[in-house]
Design an enzyme around this catalytic site. Structure first.
Site, PDB file in Angstrom:
ATOM      1  N   ASP A   1      -5.171   5.084  -2.603  1.00 57.70           N
ATOM      2  CA  ASP A   1      -5.231   4.645  -4.007  1.00 57.70           C
ATOM      3  C   ASP A   1      -4.021   5.103  -4.815  1.00 57.70           C
ATOM      4  O   ASP A   1      -4.127   5.366  -6.019  1.00 57.70           O
ATOM      5  CB  ASP A   1      -6.530   5.139  -4.680  1.00 57.70           C
ATOM      6  CG  ASP A   1      -7.746   4.821  -3.839  1.00 57.70           C
ATOM      7  OD1 ASP A   1      -7.850   3.671  -3.393  1.00 57.70           O
ATOM      8  OD2 ASP A   1      -8.567   5.722  -3.606  1.00 57.70           O
TER       9      ASP A   1
ATOM     10  N   LYS B   1      -0.233   1.420  -4.003  1.00 57.16           N
ATOM     11  CA  LYS B   1       0.654   0.780  -3.021  1.00 57.16           C
ATOM     12  C   LYS B   1       0.688  -0.730  -3.174  1.00 57.16           C
ATOM     13  O   LYS B   1       1.714  -1.358  -2.974  1.00 57.16           O
ATOM     14  CB  LYS B   1       0.189   1.102  -1.589  1.00 57.16           C
ATOM     15  CG  LYS B   1       0.223   2.553  -1.240  1.00 57.16           C
ATOM     16  CD  LYS B   1      -0.332   2.793   0.145  1.00 57.16           C
ATOM     17  CE  LYS B   1      -1.802   2.543   0.299  1.00 57.16           C
ATOM     18  NZ  LYS B   1      -2.691   3.475  -0.378  1.00 57.16           N
TER      19      LYS B   1
ATOM     20  N   LYS C   1       0.567  -2.792  -5.698  1.00 59.58           N
ATOM     21  CA  LYS C   1       1.543  -3.298  -6.670  1.00 59.58           C
ATOM     22  C   LYS C   1       2.973  -3.165  -6.112  1.00 59.58           C
ATOM     23  O   LYS C   1       3.792  -4.082  -6.229  1.00 59.58           O
ATOM     24  CB  LYS C   1       1.429  -2.497  -7.973  1.00 59.58           C
ATOM     25  CG  LYS C   1       2.615  -2.753  -8.876  1.00 59.58           C
ATOM     26  CD  LYS C   1       2.787  -1.795 -10.019  1.00 59.58           C
ATOM     27  CE  LYS C   1       4.260  -1.786 -10.398  1.00 59.58           C
ATOM     28  NZ  LYS C   1       4.543  -1.284 -11.721  1.00 59.58           N
TER      29      LYS C   1
ATOM     30  N   GLY D   1      -8.259  -1.118  -0.392  1.00 57.12           N
ATOM     31  CA  GLY D   1      -8.375  -1.956  -1.583  1.00 57.12           C
ATOM     32  C   GLY D   1      -7.049  -1.926  -2.310  1.00 57.12           C
ATOM     33  O   GLY D   1      -6.717  -0.948  -2.966  1.00 57.12           O
ATOM     34  N   HIS D   2      -6.239  -2.965  -2.131  1.00 56.26           N
ATOM     35  CA  HIS D   2      -4.915  -2.991  -2.752  1.00 56.26           C
ATOM     36  C   HIS D   2      -4.948  -3.920  -3.964  1.00 56.26           C
ATOM     37  O   HIS D   2      -5.171  -5.117  -3.835  1.00 56.26           O
ATOM     38  CB  HIS D   2      -3.851  -3.429  -1.733  1.00 56.26           C
ATOM     39  CG  HIS D   2      -3.649  -2.402  -0.663  1.00 56.26           C
ATOM     40  ND1 HIS D   2      -2.870  -2.602   0.444  1.00 56.26           N
ATOM     41  CD2 HIS D   2      -4.135  -1.143  -0.542  1.00 56.26           C
ATOM     42  CE1 HIS D   2      -2.889  -1.509   1.194  1.00 56.26           C
ATOM     43  NE2 HIS D   2      -3.662  -0.612   0.611  1.00 56.26           N
TER      44      HIS D   2
ATOM     45  N   GLN E   1      -4.899   3.142   2.974  1.00 57.31           N
ATOM     46  CA  GLN E   1      -5.332   4.529   2.739  1.00 57.31           C
ATOM     47  C   GLN E   1      -4.101   5.410   2.427  1.00 57.31           C
ATOM     48  O   GLN E   1      -3.142   4.922   1.851  1.00 57.31           O
ATOM     49  CB  GLN E   1      -6.130   5.102   3.926  1.00 57.31           C
ATOM     50  CG  GLN E   1      -7.504   4.472   4.102  1.00 57.31           C
ATOM     51  CD  GLN E   1      -7.486   3.164   4.864  1.00 57.31           C
ATOM     52  OE1 GLN E   1      -6.834   3.041   5.889  1.00 57.31           O
ATOM     53  NE2 GLN E   1      -8.205   2.185   4.384  1.00 57.31           N
TER      54      GLN E   1
ATOM     55  N   ALA F   1     -11.450   0.701  -5.552  1.00 55.55           N
ATOM     56  CA  ALA F   1     -11.268  -0.755  -5.563  1.00 55.55           C
ATOM     57  C   ALA F   1     -12.166  -1.446  -4.536  1.00 55.55           C
ATOM     58  O   ALA F   1     -12.480  -2.623  -4.661  1.00 55.55           O
ATOM     59  CB  ALA F   1      -9.805  -1.097  -5.282  1.00 55.55           C
TER      60      ALA F   1
ATOM     61  N   GLY G   1     -16.239   0.827  -5.596  1.00 58.19           N
ATOM     62  CA  GLY G   1     -16.644   1.047  -6.989  1.00 58.19           C
ATOM     63  C   GLY G   1     -17.039   2.495  -7.266  1.00 58.19           C
ATOM     64  O   GLY G   1     -17.552   2.821  -8.332  1.00 58.19           O
TER      65      GLY G   1
ATOM     66  N   SER H   1       6.642   3.762 -11.256  1.00 55.64           N
ATOM     67  CA  SER H   1       5.783   2.706 -11.789  1.00 55.64           C
ATOM     68  C   SER H   1       5.164   3.190 -13.097  1.00 55.64           C
ATOM     69  O   SER H   1       4.569   4.266 -13.154  1.00 55.64           O
ATOM     70  CB  SER H   1       4.697   2.372 -10.766  1.00 55.64           C
ATOM     71  OG  SER H   1       3.766   1.510 -11.346  1.00 55.64           O
ATOM     72  N   THR H   2       5.317   2.365 -14.145  1.00 53.78           N
ATOM     73  CA  THR H   2       4.819   2.765 -15.466  1.00 53.78           C
ATOM     74  C   THR H   2       3.726   1.821 -15.972  1.00 53.78           C
ATOM     75  O   THR H   2       3.467   1.762 -17.165  1.00 53.78           O
ATOM     76  CB  THR H   2       5.982   2.769 -16.486  1.00 53.78           C
ATOM     77  OG1 THR H   2       6.520   1.432 -16.539  1.00 53.78           O
ATOM     78  CG2 THR H   2       7.063   3.752 -16.129  1.00 53.78           C
TER      79      THR H   2
HETATM   80  P1  IMP Z   1     -13.899   5.079   6.219  1.00 53.94           P
HETATM   81  O1  IMP Z   1     -12.455   4.719   6.280  1.00 53.94           O
HETATM   82  O2  IMP Z   1     -14.756   4.024   5.580  1.00 53.94           O
HETATM   83  O3  IMP Z   1     -14.426   5.550   7.525  1.00 53.94           O
HETATM   84  O4  IMP Z   1     -14.022   6.346   5.228  1.00 53.94           O
HETATM   85  C1  IMP Z   1     -13.509   7.636   5.572  1.00 53.94           C
HETATM   86  C2  IMP Z   1     -12.925   8.334   4.343  1.00 53.94           C
HETATM   87  O5  IMP Z   1     -11.750   7.637   3.932  1.00 53.94           O
HETATM   88  C3  IMP Z   1     -13.846   8.352   3.119  1.00 53.94           C
HETATM   89  O6  IMP Z   1     -13.640   9.562   2.416  1.00 53.94           O
HETATM   90  C4  IMP Z   1     -13.353   7.183   2.285  1.00 53.94           C
HETATM   91  O7  IMP Z   1     -13.639   7.347   0.912  1.00 53.94           O
HETATM   92  C5  IMP Z   1     -11.854   7.260   2.560  1.00 53.94           C
HETATM   93  N1  IMP Z   1     -11.185   5.957   2.400  1.00 53.94           N
HETATM   94  C6  IMP Z   1     -11.205   4.914   3.249  1.00 53.94           C
HETATM   95  N2  IMP Z   1     -10.450   3.904   2.783  1.00 53.94           N
HETATM   96  C7  IMP Z   1      -9.922   4.332   1.618  1.00 53.94           C
HETATM   97  C8  IMP Z   1      -9.008   3.737   0.674  1.00 53.94           C
HETATM   98  O8  IMP Z   1      -8.512   2.621   0.830  1.00 53.94           O
HETATM   99  N3  IMP Z   1      -8.704   4.515  -0.413  1.00 53.94           N
HETATM  100  C9  IMP Z   1      -9.187   5.766  -0.577  1.00 53.94           C
HETATM  101  N4  IMP Z   1     -10.019   6.355   0.287  1.00 53.94           N
HETATM  102  C10 IMP Z   1     -10.390   5.652   1.371  1.00 53.94           C
END
Ligand code: IMP
Length: 427
Positions: free
Chosen positions: A14, A17, A19, A41-42, A225, A300, A303, A412-413
């Site tokens: 989060d 990336k 943008k 979630g991008h 991630q 994203a 929620g 990024s602003t």
């Molecule tokens: P999983 O990837 O669903 O197995 O989740 C494992 C851990 O990675 C958890 O703490 C999730 O919240 C975190 N996680 C997975 N995908 C994202 C992402 O895109 N952004 C932030 N945290 C993520």
């Protein structure tokens, strides 16, 4: 040496990336996702419209760029085709530009089921996963029983592999979770249906990238991630199941380790985390809550609210050093507009001798040591030239460069492309 480049998060995901990848995809002929799945979630803002991508590379909205999904990605076909349908009205020629490796493992309904049952069960430590079946799908891949896209193209091969998988999962589901048996026929039919739908999108992504490079074309690798969630380099066991640090690019995309000439590490001006796990600089008071509100820090994909903390240069520097990161992109600096003092963690006091095991990234017995920077208390939103930043914001950027020992090439602003300062035009 190719002129391929990569954009990856260096924190717990989060970092903004989406943008940056969308902004830089103009400078590439193709963008490639190489790990993770629809747990990502991008978020992009295009012509004022918010778009959240989970599986498709962020280049999908650039009509001239190819969008590639490499073999390191685990694919949920439901999620993929739902996303394609949603994006089709604004992204042209998707079916010609999207290419997927037939070696990708498929997320099956039983992976989602097991992910959810495990997270609810008292017998397992809760990780706070996205409940998308990502972990169990990667477990199958490592256990060499995954159903890959290629397996869905032959009914007899699919049947053999699925039989083995379903009997394994049924045993586990019934005896461990007291759950009903899986419906073999339904799962088989779904796989065959999706195999047919996927066929026109399949390509040898690895060779395609090599071919583009041979023609002098550039590929952008888009990490999902963040490196602190990397299964080998992150805060294990509170991590995802893939290599989301730069180390994962070569295996997940099928390229040589030297085929990425520039790695842009994206870091937020503070840090956030969703789900469980250690976070030494977490802010537990009203400042943390205000950063979360101002930064819109809500997952994203799921929620869920994100936990907020001060910028942690210790973890970022470790990732930089072990991953040949070339430069930083500092995002969401405008979220800190309201603060009179901004903290940066520049060291840890390791308790109970835990410093000897720092590589394990337990981060439980550590006390962060901070320096303080003066806040700017004026809006930075949308500023797109470094010289227009107030002196305190410039000093903050310089401090990040100093403590991370790496140049900041992009700032990024704001959420849309306008609020972007590019300090290195060679990217
Ligand atoms: P999983 O990837 O669903 O197995 O989740 C494992 C851990 O990675 C958890 O703490 C999730 O919240 C975190 N996680 C997975 N995908 C994202 C992402 O895109 N952004 C932030 N945290 C993520």
């Amino acid at each position: 040496m190719t002129n391929n480049f990569a954009v990856l998060g260096l924190q717990w995901g989060d970092e903004g990336k989406g943008k940056i990848v969308n902004f830089l995809s103009d400078r590439a002929n193709a963008a490639c996702r190489y790990q993770g799945g629809h747990n990502a979630g991008h978020t992009l803002i295009i012509n004022g419209e918010k778009i959240v991508l989970h599986l498709l590379p962020s280049s999908i909205c650039h009509e001239k760029a190819l969008s590639l999904i490499g073999k390191g990605v685990v694919i949920s076909c439901d999620a993929l085709f739902e996303e394609i349908e949603k994006i089709e009205p604004i992204a042209k020629n998707i079916h010609e530009r999207l290419k997927i490796s037939p070696a990708c493992s498929l997320i099956q309904p039983y992976h989602i089921l097991v992910d959810q049952l495990k997270e609810k069960s008292n017998s397992f430590n809760t990780i706070g996963t996205t409940l998308r079946g990502i972990g169990p799908a990667y477990e199958d891949k490592v256990a060499r029983r995954a159903i890959r896209i290629i397996d869905t193209l032959s009914e007899s091969k699919l049947e053999d592999k699925l039989k083995e998988n379903i009997s394994y999962y049924n045993f586990w589901l019934e005896n461990y979770f007291g759950h009903t048996k899986l419906d073999f026929q339904k799962i088989k039919d779904e796989n065959l249906h999706y195999g047919e739908k996927l066929t026109p999108l399949l390509a040898d992504v690895s060779s395609l990238i090599n071919g583009l490079n041979d023609q002098g074309k550039r590929v952008l690798f888009e990490g999902a991630q963040g490196a602190l969630l990397d299964v080998d380099q992150g805060t294990y066991p509170f991590v995802t199941s893939s290599n989301c640090s730069p180390a994962g690019i070569a295996s997940g995309a099928g390229i040589g380790p030297l085929d990425v000439g520039y790695i842009l590490g994206v870091v937020k001006a503070y840090v956030t985390r969703v789900g469980e796990g250690p976070m030494p600089t977490e802010i537990h008071d009203s400042i943390g809550a205000e950063i979360a509100t101002k930064g819109g820090e809500v997952g994203a994909t799921t929620g869920r609210p994100r936990r907020c903390g001060w910028f942690d240069a210790v973890t970022v520097k470790r990732i930089i050093k072990s991953n040949s990161v070339s430069a930083l992109c500092l995002t969401k600096i405008d979220v800190l507009d309201f603060l009179d003092t901004i903290k940066i963690c520049v060291g840890y006091d390791f308790k109970n001798g835990s410093g000897d095991y720092a590589e394990c990234m337990d981060l439980v017995d550590v006390e962060p040591k901070y320096i303080e920077c003066k806040g700017w208390q004026t809006s930075l939103k949308g500023i797109n030239e470094f010289d227009l930043l107030p002196p305190e914001a410039k000093a903050f950027v310089k401090k990040i460069e100093e403590v991370c020992e790496l140049p900041v090439d992009v700032i990024s602003t704001g959420p849309d492309d306008h609020g972007t300062i590019v300090l290195n035009e060679e990217i």
